[in-house]
Motif scaffolding. Sequence first.
Motif, PDB file in Angstrom:
ATOM      1  N   GLN A 279     165.887  52.054 -24.096  1.00 43.83           N
ATOM      2  CA  GLN A 279     165.085  53.184 -23.616  1.00 43.83           C
ATOM      3  C   GLN A 279     165.846  54.503 -23.707  1.00 43.83           C
ATOM      4  O   GLN A 279     165.269  55.533 -24.063  1.00 43.83           O
ATOM      5  CB  GLN A 279     164.616  52.904 -22.189  1.00 43.83           C
TER       6      GLN A 279
ATOM      7  N   ASP B 183     164.685  57.591 -26.083  1.00 45.90           N
ATOM      8  CA  ASP B 183     164.474  58.893 -25.468  1.00 45.90           C
ATOM      9  C   ASP B 183     165.318  59.969 -26.150  1.00 45.90           C
ATOM     10  O   ASP B 183     164.839  61.056 -26.455  1.00 45.90           O
ATOM     11  CB  ASP B 183     164.798  58.807 -23.978  1.00 45.90           C
TER      12      ASP B 183
ATOM     13  N   VAL C 268     165.273  55.706 -15.155  1.00 48.08           N
ATOM     14  CA  VAL C 268     164.494  56.880 -14.752  1.00 48.08           C
ATOM     15  C   VAL C 268     165.427  58.024 -14.342  1.00 48.08           C
ATOM     16  O   VAL C 268     165.202  59.186 -14.710  1.00 48.08           O
ATOM     17  CB  VAL C 268     163.504  56.514 -13.624  1.00 48.08           C
TER      18      VAL C 268
ATOM     19  N   GLY D 285     166.567  59.947 -17.216  1.00 44.55           N
ATOM     20  CA  GLY D 285     165.574  60.690 -17.992  1.00 44.55           C
ATOM     21  C   GLY D 285     164.516  59.891 -18.704  1.00 44.55           C
ATOM     22  O   GLY D 285     163.654  60.450 -19.387  1.00 44.55           O
ATOM     23  N   VAL D 286     164.539  58.564 -18.581  1.00 39.82           N
ATOM     24  CA  VAL D 286     163.532  57.726 -19.238  1.00 39.82           C
ATOM     25  C   VAL D 286     162.230  57.803 -18.437  1.00 39.82           C
ATOM     26  O   VAL D 286     162.253  57.687 -17.210  1.00 39.82           O
ATOM     27  CB  VAL D 286     164.013  56.265 -19.326  1.00 39.82           C
ATOM     28  N   PRO D 287     161.087  57.990 -19.101  1.00 41.30           N
ATOM     29  CA  PRO D 287     159.817  57.989 -18.368  1.00 41.30           C
ATOM     30  C   PRO D 287     159.605  56.656 -17.642  1.00 41.30           C
ATOM     31  O   PRO D 287     159.862  55.585 -18.205  1.00 41.30           O
ATOM     32  CB  PRO D 287     158.767  58.180 -19.472  1.00 41.30           C
ATOM     33  N   GLU D 288     159.132  56.743 -16.408  1.00 41.70           N
ATOM     34  CA  GLU D 288     158.933  55.535 -15.614  1.00 41.70           C
ATOM     35  C   GLU D 288     157.975  54.558 -16.296  1.00 41.70           C
ATOM     36  O   GLU D 288     158.130  53.345 -16.183  1.00 41.70           O
ATOM     37  CB  GLU D 288     158.415  55.889 -14.225  1.00 41.70           C
ATOM     38  N   SER D 289     157.002  55.084 -17.037  1.00 42.04           N
ATOM     39  CA  SER D 289     156.048  54.208 -17.723  1.00 42.04           C
ATOM     40  C   SER D 289     156.745  53.259 -18.693  1.00 42.04           C
ATOM     41  O   SER D 289     156.329  52.110 -18.866  1.00 42.04           O
ATOM     42  CB  SER D 289     155.013  55.039 -18.478  1.00 42.04           C
ATOM     43  N   GLU D 290     157.836  53.722 -19.326  1.00 41.11           N
ATOM     44  CA  GLU D 290     158.579  52.858 -20.251  1.00 41.11           C
ATOM     45  C   GLU D 290     159.267  51.719 -19.516  1.00 41.11           C
ATOM     46  O   GLU D 290     159.287  50.587 -19.993  1.00 41.11           O
ATOM     47  CB  GLU D 290     159.625  53.673 -21.021  1.00 41.11           C
ATOM     48  N   THR D 291     159.846  52.027 -18.371  1.00 43.14           N
ATOM     49  CA  THR D 291     160.543  50.969 -17.637  1.00 43.14           C
ATOM     50  C   THR D 291     159.553  49.934 -17.122  1.00 43.14           C
ATOM     51  O   THR D 291     159.838  48.739 -17.126  1.00 43.14           O
ATOM     52  CB  THR D 291     161.364  51.538 -16.463  1.00 43.14           C
TER      53      THR D 291
ATOM     54  N   GLU E 104     156.693  49.108 -18.508  1.00 46.01           N
ATOM     55  CA  GLU E 104     156.112  48.348 -19.623  1.00 46.01           C
ATOM     56  C   GLU E 104     157.063  47.289 -20.183  1.00 46.01           C
ATOM     57  O   GLU E 104     156.611  46.348 -20.841  1.00 46.01           O
ATOM     58  CB  GLU E 104     155.712  49.297 -20.750  1.00 46.01           C
TER      59      GLU E 104
END
Length: 196
Positions: A20, A24, A55, A58-64, A66
């Motif tokens: 991730q 990113d 998160v 900086g990783v979008p929470e939606s990625e974690t 999924e």
Amino acid sequence: MFDILTVCTGNICRSPLAEQLLRDRLADLAPHVSSAGTRGLPAAPMTPEAAHIAVALGVPESETVEHRSRFLTEQHLVSPDLILAMTRVHRRAIAELAPSRLRSTFTIREFARIAAVVPESEIKAAADAADYPSEKLRAAASVIASYRGLVPQPEDPEDDDVIDPYRQPWETYLLSARQLEPAVTAVAATVRTALT
């Protein structure tokens, strides 16, 4: 497009975090980044601790949310242009599954350590001789692999590994992230050198 694979044990802590972060940080280059585990659980989510760190970095929470783990197979090792293992044990497992991919396979900290001493001009020259992003990244990885015997090994071989935080205290997750994040930064910089 170019393809990067990250590999750990269960594919729920280290390798998805690396996946991730790389996706990113290289988003403008449209990479395909995936991950797998040498003993991957079937479709398990990231641990809450690893997701929290992702998160925070900086990783979008939606990625974690999924993410679902998968078991590493020989088929997963065919297309990646760069394969980044979290430890030497994982690198060995990859080499046993696909010996022909050894020049494209590193532990992520090993890659960062070696890339730091390879002249940027050599990476650029190798990449510039290729036409497509995937070929450029493979050429860069090959140059870095050629320095394996020239760069001094770390005094402690474990310095090429990222510690496994699974079922460990929060402090171990933080230590693991402190080992992983600078290596991700170095990988992303080297990829940019090769592709831009």
